[in-house]
Write an enzyme that holds these catalytic residues in place. Structure first.
Site, PDB file in Angstrom:
ATOM      1  N   CYS A  72       0.896 -19.232 -44.926  1.00  0.00           N
ATOM      2  CA  CYS A  72       1.912 -20.258 -45.154  1.00  0.00           C
ATOM      3  C   CYS A  72       2.413 -20.128 -46.589  1.00  0.00           C
ATOM      4  CB  CYS A  72       1.332 -21.653 -44.923  1.00  0.00           C
ATOM      5  SG  CYS A  72       2.515 -22.976 -45.278  1.00  0.00           S
ATOM      6  N   CYS A  78       2.282 -27.758 -50.665  1.00  0.00           N
ATOM      7  CA  CYS A  78       2.238 -28.806 -49.652  1.00  0.00           C
ATOM      8  C   CYS A  78       0.856 -29.451 -49.630  1.00  0.00           C
ATOM      9  CB  CYS A  78       2.568 -28.210 -48.292  1.00  0.00           C
ATOM     10  SG  CYS A  78       2.385 -29.366 -46.909  1.00  0.00           S
ATOM     11  N   CYS A 158       5.811 -25.074 -40.005  1.00  0.00           N
ATOM     12  CA  CYS A 158       4.432 -25.469 -40.303  1.00  0.00           C
ATOM     13  C   CYS A 158       3.504 -24.779 -39.316  1.00  0.00           C
ATOM     14  CB  CYS A 158       4.279 -26.991 -40.211  1.00  0.00           C
ATOM     15  SG  CYS A 158       2.586 -27.546 -40.481  1.00  0.00           S
ATOM     16  N   GLU A 331     -10.940 -52.946 -29.535  1.00  0.00           N
ATOM     17  CA  GLU A 331      -9.958 -52.306 -30.417  1.00  0.00           C
ATOM     18  C   GLU A 331      -9.048 -53.384 -30.989  1.00  0.00           C
ATOM     19  OE1 GLU A 331      -7.757 -50.303 -32.701  1.00  0.00           O
ATOM     20  OE2 GLU A 331      -9.235 -49.112 -31.606  1.00  0.00           O
ATOM     21  N   CYS A 406     -15.052 -39.362 -38.639  1.00  0.00           N
ATOM     22  CA  CYS A 406     -14.073 -38.466 -39.270  1.00  0.00           C
ATOM     23  C   CYS A 406     -14.329 -38.337 -40.762  1.00  0.00           C
ATOM     24  CB  CYS A 406     -12.649 -38.952 -39.008  1.00  0.00           C
ATOM     25  SG  CYS A 406     -12.311 -40.606 -39.638  1.00  0.00           S
TER      26      CYS A 406
END
Length: 452
Positions: A72, A78, A158, A331, A406
């Protein structure tokens, strides 16, 4: 004492949690982007603090065998990707080490390794993109933010997005400039278009386009719809009304301009309805592998009750419902809960129920009502579990707790807190859902909560 703007020779000895290289120079830790462990470099010191410094490579004296030519051309500028300068094997190694080190250092474990499941492809894997919009030389542009700034870096292609996403972005920007649509300016809170949001159903091929706007309409929407219809899979166009200052992308109100305002996809053999606000993992093949691992670790039987906190659109909840007696999803996002309920009905699942509320507070309320699930599943945001959620989990005393994370740091912190409540970490495995970026997912299983 290191001197700013001086150049020093050094060896890259380690990585930070964010994937930057770390060199020790005169006893000081120097953080160096775009570096690889083992490389000998000349480093220009750009910033000096009491306990650390930051620098950049001005010359590589001895390259790592893992260094590769960047595919890239804008990746160094970026802020979207972090690892185009190294091969994928080294990226996976550092991510695995990052999870292990967090669990050992913060979580109090003594793990020799945490295995990682590499992605089947590092190219075009993302099923969602959010392009910020700005202006340059009197024209509206879109791209991604330069790291640590709101300066937009434009790109023609991208590498981690499907090619049709960049095509859609270009179509929208062409329409915007032809129809004199202004870009939003945070400083004055004026201008119309803020972000271009795109989501793709990986199996269905359906594509949803949502424009985050500082208003309630756009000029000549039929012109944009007509232009987008040349893209295979285009199925929905909507506006997300966001008139509030700040960095939140989507607003509270959605106006559908074309299609149903949502798309469909299939995951773990189930059909899901996805709207712009639906939480859905961005890497479909890896999400399926991750969820299959979570389901296997849950060890479900038909007599089990499962509580799924932070359930999103019900992906894990509904997948587990096929093996459990009862599943409950919680949620806080109303649209996600609406999608979850519809997804349950769509798949003919009758043993799943969903609550729209804060996960921690609802878990406490369910515990007070006497709920004692055999299995609890959590997939919290990056900040990890709330204090209420941890308190409720501890009082419910599940036989098995499956934690999908995560962020290795908050995962390790929460595991440490759960261990103080009598839980034991039984397994941890990393999954690379975000190739070329610093992010990594982990699924962990804990057992043996203390009885109340």
């Amino acid at each position: 004492m290191l001197k700013q703007n001086e150049i020093y020779p050094a060896v890259i000895a380690d990585y930070t949690a964010e994937g930057q290289g770390v060199a020790k120079i005169e006893g000081c830790a120097v953080f160096v982007p775009n570096a690889i462990v083992g490389e000998r470099c000349r480093i220009h010191i750009e910033k000096v603090r009491k306990t650390w410094a930051a620098g950049k490579i001005v010359e590589i004296l001895e390259k790592s065998p893992h260094r590769v030519q960047r595919e890239c051309p804008i990746s160094a500028a970026c802020g979207g990707c972090d690892f185009w300068h190294m091969d994928y094997a080294e990226e996976c190694r550092l991510k695995s080490a990052r999870v292990r080190e967090a669990l050992n250092r913060i979580g109090g474990e003594n793990l020799e390794e945490v295995p990682i499941v590499p992605a089947p492809s590092i190219y075009g894997y993302r099923n969602k993109a959010i392009y910020p919009v700005g202006e340059r030389d009197g024209q509206v542009i879109a791209g991604f933010y330069r790291a640590g700034s709101h300066q937009i870096v434009e790109q023609a292609r991208c590498r981690i997005l499907p090619p049709e996403f960049d095509r859609i972005k270009d179509i929208v920007i062409s329409y915007v400039n032809q129809n004199k649509v202004s870009a939003y300016r945070e400083s004055s809170q004026t201008g119309l278009l803020r972000h271009i949001f795109i989501r793709k159903g990986w199996i269905s091929g359906e594509i949803l386009v949502c424009l985050a706007v500082n208003g309630r309409n756009i000029p000549s929407p039929e012109a944009l719809i007509g232009a987008l219809q040349v893209v295979p899979g285009f199925a929905a166009l909507s506006l997300s009304v966001n008139t509030k200052p700040g960095n939140v992308v989507l607003g509270e109100e959605e106006i559908v301009l074309f299609g149903a305002g949502s798309i469909r996809d299939t995951l773990c053999g189930l059909d899901f309805r996805l709207s712009p606000k639906s939480f859905y993992q961005v890497n479909h093949p890896q999400a399926q592998a991750l969820y299959c691992a979570a389901i296997s670790l849950a060890g479900l039987t038909e007599q089990d009750t499962v509580l799924d906190l932070y359930c999103g659109v019900g992906t894990i909840t509904l997948a587990m419902a096929r093996s459990a007696g009862r599943v409950i999803g919680v949620e806080v996002v109303p649209q996600a809960v609406a999608d979850a309920r519809e997804n349950g009905a769509r798949n003919g699942i009758e043993n799943a129920e969903f609550y729209c509320a804060d996960a921690g507070q609802t878990a406490l309320e369910l515990e007070k009502q006497g709920l004692r699930p055999q299995v609890i599943v959590v997939d919290p945001p990056r900040k990890g579990l709330s204090a209420d959620a941890i308190a409720a989990i501890a009082r419910m005393c599940p036989e098995r707790l499956v934690y999908v994370s995560c962020d290795p740091g908050t995962l390790a912190r929460d595991i440490s807190l759960l261990k103080s409540q009598g839980f034991t970490l039984r397994s941890a495995q990393a999954f690379d859902l975000f190739p070329r970026t610093k992010h990594v997912e982990t699924v962990a299983m804990l057992s043996g909560g203390a009885k109340a």
